[in-house]
Design a protein around this motif. Structure first.
Motif, PDB file in Angstrom:
ATOM      1  N   SER A  82       0.803  -1.234   0.000  1.00 39.99           N
ATOM      2  CA  SER A  82       0.000   0.000   0.000  1.00 39.99           C
ATOM      3  C   SER A  82       0.829   1.273   0.000  1.00 39.99           C
ATOM      4  N   ILE A  83       2.087   1.180  -0.407  1.00 38.93           N
ATOM      5  CA  ILE A  83       2.966   2.349  -0.517  1.00 38.93           C
ATOM      6  C   ILE A  83       3.567   2.344  -1.922  1.00 38.93           C
ATOM      7  N   ALA A  84       3.751   3.512  -2.507  1.00 35.61           N
ATOM      8  CA  ALA A  84       4.275   3.598  -3.872  1.00 35.61           C
ATOM      9  C   ALA A  84       5.657   4.253  -3.892  1.00 35.61           C
ATOM     10  N   GLY A  85       6.237   4.282  -5.089  1.00 37.95           N
ATOM     11  CA  GLY A  85       7.601   4.761  -5.266  1.00 37.95           C
ATOM     12  C   GLY A  85       7.914   6.131  -4.707  1.00 37.95           C
ATOM     13  N   PRO A  86       7.089   7.174  -4.986  1.00 38.33           N
ATOM     14  CA  PRO A  86       7.424   8.512  -4.491  1.00 38.33           C
ATOM     15  C   PRO A  86       7.530   8.588  -2.970  1.00 38.33           C
ATOM     16  N   MET A  87       6.692   7.844  -2.261  1.00 36.45           N
ATOM     17  CA  MET A  87       6.753   7.848  -0.799  1.00 36.45           C
ATOM     18  C   MET A  87       8.070   7.247  -0.316  1.00 36.45           C
ATOM     19  N   MET A  88       8.561   6.235  -1.057  1.00 35.53           N
ATOM     20  CA  MET A  88       9.844   5.635  -0.695  1.00 35.53           C
ATOM     21  C   MET A  88      11.004   6.573  -1.020  1.00 35.53           C
ATOM     22  N   LEU A  89      10.890   7.317  -2.110  1.00 33.94           N
ATOM     23  CA  LEU A  89      11.920   8.313  -2.426  1.00 33.94           C
ATOM     24  C   LEU A  89      12.000   9.370  -1.327  1.00 33.94           C
ATOM     25  N   ASP A  90      10.860   9.744  -0.801  1.00 34.46           N
ATOM     26  CA  ASP A  90      10.830  10.705   0.301  1.00 34.46           C
ATOM     27  C   ASP A  90      11.545  10.131   1.523  1.00 34.46           C
ATOM     28  N   PHE A  91      11.320   8.866   1.787  1.00 29.25           N
ATOM     29  CA  PHE A  91      11.911   8.204   2.950  1.00 29.25           C
ATOM     30  C   PHE A  91      13.440   8.133   2.839  1.00 29.25           C
ATOM     31  N   PHE A  92      13.937   7.893   1.622  1.00 30.38           N
ATOM     32  CA  PHE A  92      15.372   7.719   1.416  1.00 30.38           C
ATOM     33  C   PHE A  92      16.023   8.931   0.734  1.00 30.38           C
ATOM     34  N   ALA A  93      15.365  10.077   0.758  1.00 29.56           N
ATOM     35  CA  ALA A  93      15.839  11.254   0.021  1.00 29.56           C
ATOM     36  C   ALA A  93      17.232  11.701   0.451  1.00 29.56           C
ATOM     37  N   HIS A  94      17.619  11.416   1.691  1.00 26.25           N
ATOM     38  CA  HIS A  94      18.946  11.842   2.166  1.00 26.25           C
ATOM     39  C   HIS A  94      20.082  11.141   1.425  1.00 26.25           C
ATOM     40  N   LEU A  95      19.764  10.075   0.688  1.00 24.67           N
ATOM     41  CA  LEU A  95      20.793   9.359  -0.072  1.00 24.67           C
ATOM     42  C   LEU A  95      20.952   9.893  -1.492  1.00 24.67           C
ATOM     43  N   ALA A  96      20.065  10.805  -1.902  1.00 24.15           N
ATOM     44  CA  ALA A  96      20.015  11.213  -3.312  1.00 24.15           C
ATOM     45  C   ALA A  96      21.215  12.033  -3.754  1.00 24.15           C
ATOM     46  N   ASP A  97      21.917  12.678  -2.857  1.00 22.13           N
ATOM     47  CA  ASP A  97      23.096  13.458  -3.257  1.00 22.13           C
ATOM     48  C   ASP A  97      24.178  12.571  -3.870  1.00 22.13           C
ATOM     49  N   LEU A 100      21.804   7.193  -7.097  1.00 15.24           N
ATOM     50  CA  LEU A 100      20.633   7.260  -7.972  1.00 15.24           C
ATOM     51  C   LEU A 100      19.600   6.297  -7.411  1.00 15.24           C
ATOM     52  N   LEU A 101      18.474   6.833  -6.971  1.00 19.58           N
ATOM     53  CA  LEU A 101      17.432   6.043  -6.320  1.00 19.58           C
ATOM     54  C   LEU A 101      16.372   5.642  -7.342  1.00 19.58           C
ATOM     55  N   ILE A 102      16.093   4.352  -7.444  1.00 15.34           N
ATOM     56  CA  ILE A 102      15.150   3.809  -8.426  1.00 15.34           C
ATOM     57  C   ILE A 102      14.024   3.140  -7.656  1.00 15.34           C
ATOM     58  N   ALA A 103      12.814   3.676  -7.768  1.00 16.87           N
ATOM     59  CA  ALA A 103      11.705   3.217  -6.937  1.00 16.87           C
ATOM     60  C   ALA A 103      10.519   2.764  -7.791  1.00 16.87           C
ATOM     61  N   PRO A 104      10.389   1.461  -8.044  1.00 18.88           N
ATOM     62  CA  PRO A 104       9.229   0.971  -8.790  1.00 18.88           C
ATOM     63  C   PRO A 104       7.993   0.860  -7.908  1.00 18.88           C
ATOM     64  N   ASP A 105       6.833   1.066  -8.515  1.00 23.10           N
ATOM     65  CA  ASP A 105       5.566   0.748  -7.857  1.00 23.10           C
ATOM     66  C   ASP A 105       5.325  -0.749  -8.031  1.00 23.10           C
ATOM     67  N   LEU A 106       4.880  -1.406  -6.985  1.00 24.35           N
ATOM     68  CA  LEU A 106       4.631  -2.842  -7.068  1.00 24.35           C
ATOM     69  C   LEU A 106       3.371  -3.124  -7.884  1.00 24.35           C
ATOM     70  N   ILE A 107       3.429  -4.138  -8.730  1.00 22.70           N
ATOM     71  CA  ILE A 107       2.216  -4.610  -9.396  1.00 22.70           C
ATOM     72  C   ILE A 107       1.258  -5.161  -8.338  1.00 22.70           C
ATOM     73  N   GLY A 108      -0.008  -4.834  -8.490  1.00 24.49           N
ATOM     74  CA  GLY A 108      -1.008  -5.339  -7.554  1.00 24.49           C
ATOM     75  C   GLY A 108      -1.118  -4.548  -6.274  1.00 24.49           C
TER      76      GLY A 108
END
Length: 204
Positions: A82-97, A100-108
């Motif tokens: 029940s969580i999608a890619g952008p929410m995970m990017l927000d969670f791990f944003a401190h690593l983006a400097d 390269l963060l790649i966050a797929p949305d799960l099928i289903g």
């Protein structure tokens, strides 16, 4: 990191007026619209531009959000249920400097990947993740994942260990056999059932 070096791709078009597919993860069309509004809002609040793309796997289309340093080490980030890619990017944003963060949305699951019933049996999600790596032309990936996403990483490790580099798994589903499940479910059952039959903000 030079933010100007990024190119922001147009979001994948989502037909929010189309009828929900059979056995959709969403309970209503309005719920799907609300989730997609939150999806876009999260992207707009992220500290770096986000590239969005859709790849095709044998199980269906998979939507992917990418953010961070294009010259940095790649990390594939997987969400829980029940969580999608952008929410995970927000969670791990401190690593983006530096990454390269790649966050797929799960099928289903909620998001912009294929809205279809999808079973984790027979290493289904492991094979799905392998397909995603193939489409992105990533031979071997590092992973950061939470909850159900952690179990997907382990599923890939079981079927294709050569595709897995480092893994950081947070509260991985399936690795806590001694939890007091009866006590947990007893506390959750009443609010779950209340929202199931009275889906309003108060019961939520």
């Amino acid at each position: 990191m030079d933010r100007a070096a990024h190119t922001t791709h147009q979001p994948t078009k989502v037909d929010l007026e189309a009828a929900l597919p059979k056995r959709s993860v969403y309970r209503s069309s309005e719920g799907r619209k609300e989730f997609n509004r939150y999806y876009d809002k999260t992207i707009n609040l992220l500290p770096y531009p986000v590239r969005q793309e859709t790849v095709t796997t044998r199980f269906g289309k998979t939507h992917i959000c990418t953010m961070g340093n294009p010259k940095g080490r790649k990390i594939v980030i997987l969400p829980g249920m029940s969580i999608a890619g952008p929410m995970m990017l927000d969670f791990f944003a401190h690593l983006a400097d530096e990454h390269l963060l790649i966050a797929p949305d799960l099928i289903g699951q909620p998001g912009r990947s294929e809205d279809k019933l999808f079973s984790p049996e027979k290493h289904g999600y492991g094979h799905w993740l392998k397909d995603v790596l193939d489409q992105l032309e990533i031979e071997k990936a590092d992973f950061a994942a939470t909850s159900f996403g952690g179990s997907i990483c382990l599923d890939l490790l079981a079927i294709a260990p050569e595709r897995v580099g480092k893994q950081v798994l947070i509260v991985t589903a399936g690795l806590t056999p001694k939890l007091p499940y009866l006590k947990i479910y007893a506390k959750l059952l009443i609010p779950w059932m209340a929202y199931r039959f009275w889906p309003i903000k108060k019961t939520l």
